[in-house]
Design an enzyme around this catalytic site. Sequence first.
Site, PDB file in Angstrom:
ATOM      1  N   CYS A  54       1.379  -1.196   0.634  1.00  0.00           N
ATOM      2  CA  CYS A  54      -0.254   0.293   0.011  1.00  0.00           C
ATOM      3  C   CYS A  54       0.951   1.182  -0.058  1.00  0.00           C
ATOM      4  O   CYS A  54       0.645   1.938  -0.387  1.00  0.00           O
ATOM      5  CB  CYS A  54      -1.269  -0.216   1.163  1.00  0.00           C
TER       6      CYS A  54
ATOM      7  N   HIS B 270      -1.101   0.790   7.379  1.00  0.00           N
ATOM      8  CA  HIS B 270      -1.724   0.986   6.197  1.00  0.00           C
ATOM      9  C   HIS B 270      -1.413   2.279   5.661  1.00  0.00           C
ATOM     10  O   HIS B 270      -1.732   3.843   6.582  1.00  0.00           O
ATOM     11  CB  HIS B 270      -3.246   0.621   6.095  1.00  0.00           C
TER      12      HIS B 270
END
Length: 1249
Positions: free
Chosen positions: A302, A543
């Site tokens: 990510c 994330h």
Amino acid sequence: MHPSFPRHLGPIRAGPNEPPSPVLIPISHQDNLHPQPAPPHPSPLVLKGGHYKTKSPPLLISPSSVGIMDMEQPDDQAMVIDGSDQDNGKTQDVTIISPQQSIDSGSADDKDSILLADDHEAMKKSLLADIPDLETEDETTYTWKIENWRKMERRSRGPVFHCGGAPWRVLFFPQGNNCDFTSFYLEQGFDEKPPENWYKCVQFGLVLWNPNDPSVHVTHQAHHRFTADEGDWGFTKFAELRSLMCPTKERARPLVEDESANLTAYVRVVKDPTGVLWHNFLNYDSKKETGYVGLKNQGATCYLNSLLQSLYFTNSFRKAVYQIPTENEPLSNSALTLQRLFYLLQTSNEAVGTYELTRSFGWETQDIFAQQDVQELNRILMESLEQKMKGTQAENSLTKLFVGKTKTYIKCINVDYTSERIEDFWDIQLNVRGFKNLDGSFRDYIAVETMDGENKYFAEGHGLQDAKKGVIFESFPEVLHLHLKRFEYDLNTYAMQKVNDHYEFPEEFDAAPYLSEDADKSEPYTYALHGVLVHSGDLNAGHYYAFLRPEKDGRFLKFDDDRVTKATLRETMDENFGGDYGPATNGLPRNPQARAISIKRSMNAYMLVYLRKNKIDEILPAVTEADTPPHLQKKLDEERANRELRKRERDEQHLYLNVKVITESQFKAHQGFDLTSWDDKDQPEEAQPRHYRVLKASLVKDLVEKVATDIRVDPSNVRLWIMVNRQNKTVRPDQPLTIPEMSMVLDSLFKKIQSSNARTLGIEDASNKHNNKSSDFRLWAEVATETKPGKNLEPWAQARDSNSAWIVVFLKRYDPESQSLRGVGHLYMRKNDKVGELIPAILTEMNWPQSTSLKLYEVLTPLSLPVDHNADIIEIKPQMIEPMKSKQTFNQAEIQDGDIICFQKAYTEKEAQALLRENFIPDAKDFYDLLVNRTVIKFRPKNSHVTEGKVFDLTLNKKMTYDQLADKVGDYLDAPPTHLRFTTINAATGGARSIIKRNPNMTLHQMLTTTYYSNTTISPNSLYYEVLELSLTELETMKTLKLYWLPEGIVKEELVEILVPKNGQVQDIAAILQKKLDLDEETASKLRFYESHLGKFYKELEITFNVTGIQDYMSLFAERKPTEELEMEEGDRFINAFHFHKEPSKAHSFGIPFRFVVKQGEIFEKTKERLQIRTGIKGKPFEKIKFAVVRKSSVPKPIYLSDAFANILAIEDILADVASEADDLLGLDHVDKNSRTWGRSGGPEIRIR
């Protein structure tokens, strides 16, 4: 999904001494399968036993706060209200609401504060709290008077009312929706289906109350995105059935009195600013909703996705990447794969994968699942692209976009002396801790430090002087990348941690105040926010996603891996400032009556992208089809067409059968065992089977016609034979299918599936009966020939059954002179014919004289049979040859349909010896052995990054010895075989595994076989090779040494592997190193070699030191002696230096120790300057080092030579005086960062090839 899964929590209300209110979960009535997605929140908070479990003492928390938090998953019943628990005094799994309690009341004893259900304005204000940033479209209040409660249908609906241009009504289950609670839901009230793509975002509250006493009521509220698929939402467990119609301890009158009650619905329709408010993202289409697509996450990529999207929407960068010539480049070129990725982001309707790109980077699985530093990744990517842009149209385009300049200066206050250095920067790192906003961090960056007192600056020609020291910006780039230092090393915990402090950044800012006075300010330096890259989580897990503004005057979009959504300015900026949660998040208001709890946001900005406003049009030009390399679309179209073809084939595979057919032409072209190699794609094309993709419903005659057309014969002359897998792993013809155009009956195996009208057999039927579970239907196409007088060929008109007297055998000829083994044809023989009767037929077929002597061989089963050396006919079996007796019949020899007879001319001993002298194999037995042991080995140069080498294939024999292998490879490379060394390859990683030792008895097969337990497997068909400077015999007298060459202090090291004579000395190492590194004579004459152990200097090696004395467990270093050592004065001496952190006993594992000159009477400020030159460490890394003298003892204690906090070295400290003992050490106290900064790295490094 369990109906009690906490997707949204109802009102919580409690006085100071009262239990909190119960939590009810609004869900869809439809089988309770439509839970509302819970907004994410980092704080671990659990509902258990009637109170909130946190690390702090129990606090009352507003329902909205709970609704946005990630909670520890309760068990199935953790959120279910069970009235019996309340009555029996059992511990509650949820907080309890007293129905009479008002939402806004501060105490149950305060009667005036109880809300009345008929006070609609007050009730609406309580239930429908204002949500920041959400605009109300419409709101209404509607009351349904419910009568004859017990007589109502199981599922009842109230009258329709309108709000926000849509009809609404209440869905009611009087006796509960499969539970002991009455159930109420709000649902859309369309008579039929709602309009296409219809949705409404609604806040609503439902109040059940006694019309005779409005103080008696139960309230619940929720929010939901109503759609055609999720048209109702509410509360399955609204109120307990057993207490509805009777008074309770808490209330004097029942909720439902005289079979009547009122249900008031408070409905507020809010505008959806992003199109995804309260969206569940089922069937969400990013391209349709935003015009853009995301990137797929491979595992932990990510961070890569957020950076790539940021660079992609820097349009001028994208155009520059497109200008790199890549038309003839392979997919291992990262510039090409980046172009392809960008082009797919432009043209694709679905999320794009990054596997192709990361594979071109050279990343492996461990890299995919390791999150890396975005700043480091960005810099390495820029360096790689800059290198690829040299000499192209795009050269210097990255510098123009991303590079600015800083000036580091020291200016004396009292004398006219200034030292300045101008440097480029690609990005700016700004401190977060201790600063409120971007301006504060910039001012800290350019803050001026006064050097006075004990920290005076030594100015050349002026001595110690008071001075101003600082950094100032000379220019800023068009695209400004700001990295916020959200991750810092904590000196209190001695570990890295994330900084979640509140830190604001503006939508626009003026960078001119941070420029030097003489900087060019002819154009404004106003910057507009273009992107915010966010990290959510902590140091160990998190994330990454990005908020980006693709167009100059457009809105921000959120790029979260494969999902792209619209975003508000608040979502982009305010919610990523970090710090404590505000009064509301994600559209969920907090209860103002609840006590505040400090919860840090774990999601915050870590990288900001600003664009210079007066250059935005140049930075964000339109990227058109003309800007993209034409070969991209062409290649992608070809790949897309191939994918669609393969997909169509897969989709239709159940309708088709893969058929492989061989004819006599394939048999004749094949060299090797069996009739052909069915799956060997490397064999010559003429030897490969013909492939047919045939509809299963087609007939055998259809396939016969196709085959006949391909081989250009009449279909009536073709019949197909079933190929079967025998136990000895050979594939041979077994029996014919049929010849439809001939007047033969079908084989007995197919009679059962024929009708009385003798219908034609289908392809699928034949495959199912005879295919032996093979994925392909294998057939032999026999072509009929005219029957010649005197030849024992069976006429096709003769019926064949299991009692047939005829068998078909295949003939192969081995020709020693051409070293070939190829098919000749097939013959029909009677079962009772003797084997010897084959010889005349073969001689006739070959047109050889009848007096020619032949040898015959046969490939049969793998059974071991005794060898009859007197036999003149030999039977061949896989990996062995057995004799056949010529007087045996075919039946006695167990010869059956499809067996292969190999023949060759018989040679005299003299003729055989002549063939051997020509390196020919005279006997088929030995040639078959060669085929059995033949293997193709791929050879790769072991040190391809150091020396150029060929990658090549050789066909070799598994029985070869080391010397024979070396001879073959040496002939190919034109290198002496005595100098060749081979290394096995790890099949899993492709890296070198172990060196193969020269052993005259070891075969190639043994070299490639693991003979001991190992966690790794050897690649069975690959070897590394090296061409050594010495022969292997000489190598046995040598010793392999690994040493670290230090060309620049201790900041750079090169691992060098050399060979030195075992009886040699260090001076021999010096000579070899000079040649290997191409060192000049001056450097070579001043080399120093020393050993270290466990990070500490062990001893310096004299040039006469014997090589055999160098231990393998020691680290060996080589360096050029520093100039100051060569110019040592009287009184100077050495001290050994090493690296540690906090405790001297914990030396850095990978730290490079060194020897340093101690000068008598030298103040430590001067010593520090020499240390910087000696180590080569510059800038802030050097400033963070604390220096100490470490005395030798069982528990060594450091004597620091500088202030531990300010890193300012006292002028009066003199190293020579503090380090007075001969065995004192100089310690460099600093953080061990796995030595990545210092030369060696730990863990997977970021690399882009």
